[in-house]
Structure formats: C-alpha cells, structure tokens
Design a protein around this motif. Structure first.
Motif, PDB file in Angstrom:
ATOM      1  N   MET A   1      -0.610 -88.900 -13.431  1.00  0.00           N
ATOM      2  CA  MET A   1       0.296 -89.641 -12.558  1.00  0.00           C
ATOM      3  C   MET A   1       0.272 -89.081 -11.145  1.00  0.00           C
ATOM      4  N   ILE A   2       0.167 -87.792 -11.001  1.00  0.00           N
ATOM      5  CA  ILE A   2       0.112 -87.170  -9.679  1.00  0.00           C
ATOM      6  C   ILE A   2      -1.165 -87.571  -8.958  1.00  0.00           C
ATOM      7  N   LYS A   3      -2.269 -87.635  -9.688  1.00  0.00           N
ATOM      8  CA  LYS A   3      -3.530 -88.067  -9.084  1.00  0.00           C
ATOM      9  C   LYS A   3      -3.457 -89.524  -8.642  1.00  0.00           C
ATOM     10  N   LYS A   4      -2.816 -90.361  -9.454  1.00  0.00           N
ATOM     11  CA  LYS A   4      -2.650 -91.769  -9.092  1.00  0.00           C
ATOM     12  C   LYS A   4      -1.786 -91.900  -7.840  1.00  0.00           C
ATOM     13  N   LEU A   5      -0.728 -91.116  -7.746  1.00  0.00           N
ATOM     14  CA  LEU A   5       0.146 -91.149  -6.580  1.00  0.00           C
ATOM     15  C   LEU A   5      -0.593 -90.668  -5.338  1.00  0.00           C
ATOM     16  N   ALA A   6      -1.403 -89.645  -5.476  1.00  0.00           N
ATOM     17  CA  ALA A   6      -2.184 -89.136  -4.344  1.00  0.00           C
ATOM     18  C   ALA A   6      -3.196 -90.184  -3.882  1.00  0.00           C
ATOM     19  N   ALA A   7      -3.731 -90.961  -4.805  1.00  0.00           N
ATOM     20  CA  ALA A   7      -4.693 -91.999  -4.438  1.00  0.00           C
ATOM     21  C   ALA A   7      -4.026 -93.114  -3.639  1.00  0.00           C
TER      22      ALA A   7
END
Length: 65
Positions: free
Chosen positions: A4-10
């Motif tokens: 989820m953190i990677k998706k938010l960073a994207a």
C-alpha cells in the motif's frame, strides 16, 4: 502494508498530480457553471486518457499479468 505504501508513493508522481489538478479544476468550473461542461467534456476526457495511458505505458503496469 508495504504494498500500500508503494502504491501511495506511485500516486505522488508529477504527471499524476497535474492530471488530478486538471480534473479538480474542471470539476470546479463545471459545478460553478463557468462554462458548458458538455462542450469541453471531449477535451477533458482526451487529456485525462492521454496522461493516464502514458503513465500506465511508462510504468509497464498494463494488464499483462
């Protein structure tokens, strides 16, 4: 959680922010009746489609999985 953190960073990429700001601006102008939304909707959808399609193509996250 890390996924989820990677998706938010994207989501915090410049072209996505510009596209979202464009969408919010269009929504504001449409709701305040500053222009006729039906006249500018094709332009709006082309711009959004271009940015999100380009973003998906550059990321390589198509439906090829």
């Amino acid at each position: 959680m890390i996924h989820m953190i990677k998706k938010l960073a994207a989501l915090i990429e410049v072209r996505k922010i510009v596209t979202l700001m464009f969408a919010l601006g269009f929504l504001y102008l449409a709701l305040t009746l500053a222009f006729a939304p039906s006249e500018s909707l094709p332009i709006f959808t082309m711009v959004l489609g271009y940015y999100f399609a380009k973003s998906t193509a550059l990321d390589g996250t198509g439906d090829s999985k």
